[in-house]
Design a protein around this motif. Sequence first.
Motif, PDB file in Angstrom:
ATOM      1  N   UNK A  14       0.866  -1.194   0.000  1.00 22.39           N
ATOM      2  CA  UNK A  14       0.000   0.000   0.000  1.00 22.39           C
ATOM      3  C   UNK A  14       0.895   1.234   0.000  1.00 22.39           C
ATOM      4  N   UNK A  15       0.727   2.076  -0.995  1.00 20.43           N
ATOM      5  CA  UNK A  15       1.541   3.286  -1.078  1.00 20.43           C
ATOM      6  C   UNK A  15       2.843   3.073  -1.828  1.00 20.43           C
ATOM      7  N   UNK A  16       3.083   1.843  -2.327  1.00 23.59           N
ATOM      8  CA  UNK A  16       4.341   1.600  -3.049  1.00 23.59           C
ATOM      9  C   UNK A  16       4.261   2.060  -4.499  1.00 23.59           C
ATOM     10  N   UNK A  17       3.094   2.479  -4.930  1.00 23.84           N
ATOM     11  CA  UNK A  17       2.893   3.171  -6.215  1.00 23.84           C
ATOM     12  C   UNK A  17       3.389   2.372  -7.418  1.00 23.84           C
ATOM     13  N   UNK A  18       3.179   1.052  -7.350  1.00 28.98           N
ATOM     14  CA  UNK A  18       3.532   0.210  -8.495  1.00 28.98           C
ATOM     15  C   UNK A  18       5.017   0.007  -8.658  1.00 28.98           C
ATOM     16  N   UNK A  19       5.812   0.359  -7.655  1.00 29.05           N
ATOM     17  CA  UNK A  19       7.276   0.231  -7.795  1.00 29.05           C
ATOM     18  C   UNK A  19       7.825  -1.046  -7.186  1.00 29.05           C
ATOM     19  N   UNK A  33      14.811  -1.735  -0.177  1.00 30.86           N
ATOM     20  CA  UNK A  33      13.557  -2.480  -0.353  1.00 30.86           C
ATOM     21  C   UNK A  33      13.245  -2.615  -1.844  1.00 30.86           C
ATOM     22  N   UNK A  34      13.440  -1.512  -2.567  1.00 30.50           N
ATOM     23  CA  UNK A  34      13.194  -1.535  -4.020  1.00 30.50           C
ATOM     24  C   UNK A  34      14.103  -2.568  -4.676  1.00 30.50           C
ATOM     25  N   UNK A  35      15.371  -2.578  -4.282  1.00 28.15           N
ATOM     26  CA  UNK A  35      16.339  -3.518  -4.886  1.00 28.15           C
ATOM     27  C   UNK A  35      15.962  -4.960  -4.566  1.00 28.15           C
ATOM     28  N   UNK A  36      15.397  -5.166  -3.399  1.00 28.31           N
ATOM     29  CA  UNK A  36      15.010  -6.538  -3.026  1.00 28.31           C
ATOM     30  C   UNK A  36      13.822  -7.014  -3.860  1.00 28.31           C
ATOM     31  N   UNK A  37      12.886  -6.096  -4.132  1.00 35.04           N
ATOM     32  CA  UNK A  37      11.688  -6.495  -4.887  1.00 35.04           C
ATOM     33  C   UNK A  37      11.904  -6.426  -6.388  1.00 35.04           C
TER      34      UNK A  37
END
Length: 431
Positions: free
Chosen positions: A191-196, A414-418
């Motif tokens: 929630x709030x990750x805006x599709x990233x 977090x972005x790099x992990x996902x």
Amino acid sequence: MLSELAAIVGASHVATDPDITAAHARDWTGRFVGTADVVVSPGTDEEVAAVAAACAAARTPMVPQGGNTSLVAGAVPEAGQVVVDLRRLQRLEVDPVARVAVAGAGVTIGALHRAAAEHGLRYAVDLASRDTATVGGTIATNAGGLRVVRHGMTRAQLLGIGAVLADGSRVEHRPGFVRDNTGYHLPSLLAGSEGTLALVTSAQLRLIPLMAGRVVALQGFPSIEAAVVAGTAAAADGRVEAVELMLRPGVELVCTVTGLAPPPAAAAYLLTESSSPDGLPDDALVALDPADVTRLWSYRERHAEAIATLGPTHKLDVTLPQPMLAEFLTAVPGVVAAAYPDAGVWLYGHVGDGNVHVNVTGVDSGDEELSDLVLRAVVDRRGTISSEHGVGRAKARWLHLVRSPAELALFHRIKAAFDPDGLLNPGVLSA
Ligand code: S2G
Ligand code: ZN
């Protein structure tokens, strides 16, 4: 690539014709326009996964879209990217005993409300764009809307989620109740990750009972200060579900654009919705029957549309601590006028929890100096640069004003992990 996508979703669900793709290349306000080379519309979670796997194999970035009502360029594609339109994910089941809905990402908020009402229930998030905004998009932006003061944002409604990761793998956890305390809460993170971080394909959402009664009241005040004081008091009453502020110029513009008869003149107005008529002042306009309820809400809900008739609107969705709210609302027109003397400043919003919309017309809607001026005025008053519309591309460069270097470093981890290859909604949330 196109033939591979067509093999997954069917040729009729892969659009390259500009007549179709053009609408996907721009945001709701018209301020942000990109390039939509191709729009693919998967019909099932499995197809979403296959589309993501194909894009990942080709290192092709994806831009997820739902109703495309983002106001911060949160879903504007660039050349070479694939728009993944999730509106065909229309699954919708209501479990009235558990008071839970399972909805596909493409289900509109309005459709969810109607399905819940059939069982004497309702979904707690409500917003003017309800017939376009989708479950998936409102999760991605953690949308707020009109009832946050009592029920919280979209994140607070989430019990479970289904999602597809950038590599096409799927993840799903739908416990079916609130008290599932089994580790990191993926729905809250998405929630709030805006599709990233992932493509949200479905959600399990809590539903709440319909209101015992629905009393909508419009009250006029001689000043912004008086309206904010009354709004703060109303927000403290547990029976109150919505506390909205409007000012005379905005209400007059709505009446001019829509033909609605204006309410008695006042400098500022509060629109409140409560389950009980108790405590309302004698001079309040009170609506009990559906037609009157709709009419009073129209003064507020049609602000965005009315202001949009003046041209692309520079929108700043901010929250101030309650003690700073009246002073900010009184000061911000002067802050803007000092640099943009001909600009129109329209103020309205969810005063019950301090979230107000600063809409500016008559300026170049891409003018970042204007954003800088207003957002710094907000941060100087310990406010936040985005409250319900999210960050998108439009506000990424000011994120450092409200999130620390340590937090931003964690965002990147977090972005790099996902999404290690940066394929999901590049440029959004990160400057
Ligand atoms: C509101 C709607 C979007 C806009 O009216 O509460 O969040 O255009 C806004 O500002
Ligand atoms: Zn709003």
